[in-house]
Each structure stands twice: as C-alpha cells, then as structure tokens.
Design a protein around this motif. Structure first.
Motif, PDB file in Angstrom:
ATOM      1  N   VAL A  38     -73.929 -64.322 -49.041  1.00  0.00           N
ATOM      2  CA  VAL A  38     -75.069 -64.722 -49.876  1.00  0.00           C
ATOM      3  C   VAL A  38     -75.984 -63.524 -50.100  1.00  0.00           C
ATOM      4  CG1 VAL A  38     -77.156 -66.157 -49.944  1.00  0.00           C
ATOM      5  CG2 VAL A  38     -74.971 -67.163 -49.257  1.00  0.00           C
ATOM      6  N   GLY A  39     -76.198 -62.728 -49.067  1.00  0.00           N
ATOM      7  CA  GLY A  39     -77.009 -61.520 -49.199  1.00  0.00           C
ATOM      8  C   GLY A  39     -76.408 -60.551 -50.201  1.00  0.00           C
ATOM      9  N   GLN A  40     -75.080 -60.422 -50.169  1.00  0.00           N
ATOM     10  CA  GLN A  40     -74.411 -59.550 -51.131  1.00  0.00           C
ATOM     11  C   GLN A  40     -74.601 -60.069 -52.556  1.00  0.00           C
ATOM     12  OE1 GLN A  40     -70.518 -59.677 -48.997  1.00  0.00           O
ATOM     13  NE2 GLN A  40     -70.464 -57.486 -49.471  1.00  0.00           N
ATOM     14  N   LEU A  41     -74.493 -61.380 -52.738  1.00  0.00           N
ATOM     15  CA  LEU A  41     -74.694 -61.964 -54.066  1.00  0.00           C
ATOM     16  C   LEU A  41     -76.119 -61.712 -54.557  1.00  0.00           C
ATOM     17  CD1 LEU A  41     -72.835 -65.366 -53.705  1.00  0.00           C
ATOM     18  CD2 LEU A  41     -72.299 -63.560 -55.343  1.00  0.00           C
ATOM     19  N   LEU A  58     -69.774 -53.571 -60.247  1.00  0.00           N
ATOM     20  CA  LEU A  58     -68.384 -54.001 -60.080  1.00  0.00           C
ATOM     21  C   LEU A  58     -67.875 -53.737 -58.668  1.00  0.00           C
ATOM     22  CD1 LEU A  58     -67.015 -52.865 -63.527  1.00  0.00           C
ATOM     23  CD2 LEU A  58     -67.281 -55.229 -62.720  1.00  0.00           C
ATOM     24  N   ILE A  59     -68.274 -52.630 -58.079  1.00  0.00           N
ATOM     25  CA  ILE A  59     -67.875 -52.334 -56.695  1.00  0.00           C
ATOM     26  C   ILE A  59     -68.429 -53.405 -55.752  1.00  0.00           C
ATOM     27  CG2 ILE A  59     -68.267 -50.736 -54.764  1.00  0.00           C
ATOM     28  CD1 ILE A  59     -68.005 -48.456 -56.878  1.00  0.00           C
ATOM     29  N   ILE A  64     -67.702 -58.528 -52.565  1.00  0.00           N
ATOM     30  CA  ILE A  64     -67.991 -59.953 -52.369  1.00  0.00           C
ATOM     31  C   ILE A  64     -66.706 -60.768 -52.431  1.00  0.00           C
ATOM     32  CG2 ILE A  64     -69.125 -61.979 -53.380  1.00  0.00           C
ATOM     33  CD1 ILE A  64     -71.329 -59.952 -54.350  1.00  0.00           C
ATOM     34  N   GLU A  65     -65.860 -60.464 -53.417  1.00  0.00           N
ATOM     35  CA  GLU A  65     -64.583 -61.174 -53.534  1.00  0.00           C
ATOM     36  C   GLU A  65     -63.751 -60.990 -52.270  1.00  0.00           C
ATOM     37  OE1 GLU A  65     -62.983 -59.569 -57.169  1.00  0.00           O
ATOM     38  OE2 GLU A  65     -63.714 -61.278 -58.324  1.00  0.00           O
ATOM     39  N   SER A  66     -63.716 -59.778 -51.754  1.00  0.00           N
ATOM     40  CA  SER A  66     -62.971 -59.494 -50.535  1.00  0.00           C
ATOM     41  C   SER A  66     -63.556 -60.254 -49.343  1.00  0.00           C
ATOM     42  CB  SER A  66     -62.981 -57.984 -50.257  1.00  0.00           C
ATOM     43  OG  SER A  66     -62.313 -57.699 -49.059  1.00  0.00           O
ATOM     44  N   LEU A  68     -65.304 -63.056 -49.449  1.00  0.00           N
ATOM     45  CA  LEU A  68     -65.014 -64.480 -49.618  1.00  0.00           C
ATOM     46  C   LEU A  68     -63.563 -64.794 -49.274  1.00  0.00           C
ATOM     47  CD1 LEU A  68     -66.904 -65.560 -52.861  1.00  0.00           C
ATOM     48  CD2 LEU A  68     -67.102 -66.587 -50.591  1.00  0.00           C
ATOM     49  N   GLN A  69     -62.663 -63.924 -49.704  1.00  0.00           N
ATOM     50  CA  GLN A  69     -61.243 -64.110 -49.401  1.00  0.00           C
ATOM     51  C   GLN A  69     -61.013 -64.112 -47.891  1.00  0.00           C
ATOM     52  OE1 GLN A  69     -59.367 -64.652 -52.076  1.00  0.00           O
ATOM     53  NE2 GLN A  69     -57.502 -65.007 -50.955  1.00  0.00           N
ATOM     54  N   SER A  70     -61.627 -63.163 -47.225  1.00  0.00           N
ATOM     55  CA  SER A  70     -61.518 -63.070 -45.773  1.00  0.00           C
ATOM     56  C   SER A  70     -62.111 -64.304 -45.098  1.00  0.00           C
ATOM     57  CB  SER A  70     -62.219 -61.796 -45.294  1.00  0.00           C
ATOM     58  OG  SER A  70     -62.171 -61.696 -43.903  1.00  0.00           O
ATOM     59  N   PHE A  71     -63.254 -64.759 -45.587  1.00  0.00           N
ATOM     60  CA  PHE A  71     -63.898 -65.954 -45.060  1.00  0.00           C
ATOM     61  C   PHE A  71     -62.980 -67.169 -45.230  1.00  0.00           C
ATOM     62  CE2 PHE A  71     -66.747 -69.626 -45.555  1.00  0.00           C
ATOM     63  CZ  PHE A  71     -67.473 -69.541 -44.378  1.00  0.00           C
ATOM     64  N   GLY A  72     -62.394 -67.302 -46.415  1.00  0.00           N
ATOM     65  CA  GLY A  72     -61.472 -68.407 -46.674  1.00  0.00           C
ATOM     66  C   GLY A  72     -60.269 -68.377 -45.761  1.00  0.00           C
ATOM     67  N   HIS A  73     -59.722 -67.190 -45.534  1.00  0.00           N
ATOM     68  CA  HIS A  73     -58.575 -67.076 -44.627  1.00  0.00           C
ATOM     69  C   HIS A  73     -58.954 -67.461 -43.201  1.00  0.00           C
ATOM     70  CE1 HIS A  73     -56.684 -64.384 -47.788  1.00  0.00           C
ATOM     71  NE2 HIS A  73     -55.877 -65.409 -47.664  1.00  0.00           N
ATOM     72  N   GLU A  74     -60.150 -67.124 -42.806  1.00  0.00           N
ATOM     73  CA  GLU A  74     -60.634 -67.486 -41.472  1.00  0.00           C
ATOM     74  C   GLU A  74     -60.724 -69.008 -41.325  1.00  0.00           C
ATOM     75  OE1 GLU A  74     -61.884 -66.522 -37.646  1.00  0.00           O
ATOM     76  OE2 GLU A  74     -61.309 -65.086 -39.198  1.00  0.00           O
TER      77      GLU A  74
END
Length: 107
Positions: A38-41, A58-59, A64-66, A68-74
């Motif tokens: 959320v802080g990154q957003l 964009l960086i 953020i995408e990375s 979120l992906q990591s969070f989802g995998h967790e």
C-alpha cells in the motif's frame, strides 16, 4: 465494486462462508507485507502528482507487481499447506480443482 463482489461470490458460492484462522505471527507478517505494498502504491500516486519521469513510475509499478505476486504466492502456499490438506483429509478432492483455478487466477 458491488458487481465484482457478486461475480466473485457466483464463481465460488461458498467462499464468503469460509474463513482461515491464522496465528497472530502469520497475520502480522502478512499485514506488514500488505502495508508495504500500500505504501508503494501511495508512492506512485505521489510520483504522478510530482510529474516524475515515466520510467521511474514504471519501475515502481514493476516493483509493486512483483511484491503482489510474491504476496499471492505466500497466501497460496499457506492455503495449500492448511486448507487444501485439511479438505483432502476430509475426503473432499474437489478442493484440488478449486486450487488449480486459484493458481490460474494468480498467474
């Protein structure tokens, strides 16, 4: 927003009835990770207000995408180690198809 919630409930009619008790330590860890995202957003929002260079924005979006992906995998890993195992032990093998669908959505 309401329409999305209804679609989600239709796709998985029992999802809103399920819950996953998490121990205090895991919950705190997940909440901390989510707070960082959320802080990154919020940081991207500030970057836009400051008219920062598109490449820099964009960086941050990629980061953020990375995250979120990591969070989802967790969350998925935890789901498989707890909920899926419990359901299979109860004889509910339908949970495998449900999990496969979740994995497809997570990509």
């Amino acid at each position: 927003m309401m329409e999305q919630n209804m679609k989600a409930m239709t796709a998985c009619p029992d999802c809103h009835l399920k819950n996953t008790p998490r121990d205090e330590k895991e919950l705190k860890r997940l909440q901390n990770r989510l707070s960082r995202i959320v802080g990154q957003l919020n940081g991207v929002s500030r970057m836009l207000e400051e008219n920062r260079y598109c490449g820099d924005v964009l960086i941050q979006i990629a980061a953020i995408e990375s995250a979120l992906q990591s969070f989802g995998h967790e969350v998925l890993k935890s789901h498989m180690e707890t909920c899926v195992v419990e359901e299979i032990q109860k004889g509910n093998t339908e949970v495998i198809a449900e999990t496969a669908e979740l994995i497809k959505k997570l990509k």
